[in-house]
Design an enzyme around this catalytic site. Structure first.
Site, PDB file in Angstrom:
ATOM      1  N   CYS A   1      -2.430  31.065  28.020  1.00 54.22           N
ATOM      2  CA  CYS A   1      -1.269  31.823  27.530  1.00 54.22           C
ATOM      3  C   CYS A   1      -0.802  31.257  26.189  1.00 54.22           C
ATOM      4  O   CYS A   1      -0.501  32.006  25.255  1.00 54.22           O
ATOM      5  CB  CYS A   1      -0.115  31.757  28.532  1.00 54.22           C
ATOM      6  SG  CYS A   1      -0.483  32.472  30.147  1.00 54.22           S
TER       7      CYS A   1
ATOM      8  N   CYS B   1       0.912  27.810  31.238  1.00 53.29           N
ATOM      9  CA  CYS B   1      -0.474  28.299  31.254  1.00 53.29           C
ATOM     10  C   CYS B   1      -1.150  28.031  29.908  1.00 53.29           C
ATOM     11  O   CYS B   1      -0.693  28.511  28.871  1.00 53.29           O
ATOM     12  CB  CYS B   1      -0.468  29.790  31.584  1.00 53.29           C
ATOM     13  SG  CYS B   1      -2.038  30.629  31.314  1.00 53.29           S
TER      14      CYS B   1
END
Length: 239
Positions: free
Chosen positions: A58, A55
């Site tokens: 992230c 991600c």
């Protein structure tokens, strides 16, 4: 040479025993133990980063999360949960977008934010959780409560005093009048009588260099595994 090396050895040992700035959760059992410990023994709020290595947001938030964790190293606990490995936790806390940040106070979910929220909001929401934890870190004993009323309102009977105290017990769901319920009661009494009853802290601060018992427990616990028949949880990266 041996004497000069001793301080370095002691420093190494202290660092090894210190609670990590950001801890990676390896099982649902470890996470549950951690929430229970800080909800009942330290009173520290727990900040959780649910993430995935694939991600983008992230990865962007990872260094920010660690930076903020260092700022709050004595007042909050920061952990990361890899949603690709911890399906049980992802399902339990209904993680549908990444990253998702959750704050726990008293062992219970208190707040949540989704996506790459940035440094400012992460710091602000963590400070709010710390403030709430400090507000909840209050205990009012019955003897102190009785003594207080003896000073501010001697006409109040013991029975009436205990009735008020028992209502606090019921709301606190504890054997003491404590937590946010006790703090609210103390504030109301101070406003009414211009003085507050004597209270004590529920939790005593622990040294940050002392190894937590939840670290001991977590290091020896097995990795959580998903059932072969379980379907994969679909997670969407929040932009």
């Amino acid at each position: 040479m041996q004497r000069s090396a001793l301080p370095l050895l002691l420093l190494f040992i202290a660092q090894a025993l210190a609670r990590p700035v950001v801890r990676s959760i390896r099982s649902a059992h470890e996470f549950d133990r951690l929430l229970k410990k800080h909800g009942t023994e330290t009173g520290l709020p727990v900040v959780v980063d649910f993430y995935s290595d694939s991600c983008g947001p992230c990865r962007m938030m990872a260094p920010i999360f660690k930076k903020v964790a260092k700022e709050f190293k004595d007042t909050a606990v920061f952990v990361k949960v890899d949603t690709n490995a911890q399906y049980e936790l992802s399902g339990r806390y209904q993680i549908r977008s990444l990253p998702t940040f959750q704050w726990f106070v008293g062992g219970k979910k208190w707040n949540e934010a989704k996506g790459g929220i940035g440094e400012g909001p992460l710091r602000q929401m963590t400070q709010q959780a710390v403030t709430q934890a400090e507000f909840d870190n209050v205990r009012l004993l019955l003897d102190d409560f009785v003594e207080y009323y003896g000073q501010v309102d001697p006409t109040k009977s013991r029975e009436d005093i205990e009735s008020v105290y028992n209502k606090c017990l019921k709301s606190s769901k504890s054997k003491f009048c404590e937590g946010g319920v006790a703090s609210t009661l103390v504030r109301k009494l101070k406003k009414k009588y211009q003085t507050a009853p004597k209270t004590e802290k529920r939790f005593v601060p622990q040294e940050s260099t002392t190894k937590s018992s939840d670290d001991d427990a977590g290091s020896n616990k097995e990795q959580s595994t998903s059932s072969s028949s379980s379907s994969s949880l679909l997670l969407l990266c929040a932009v």
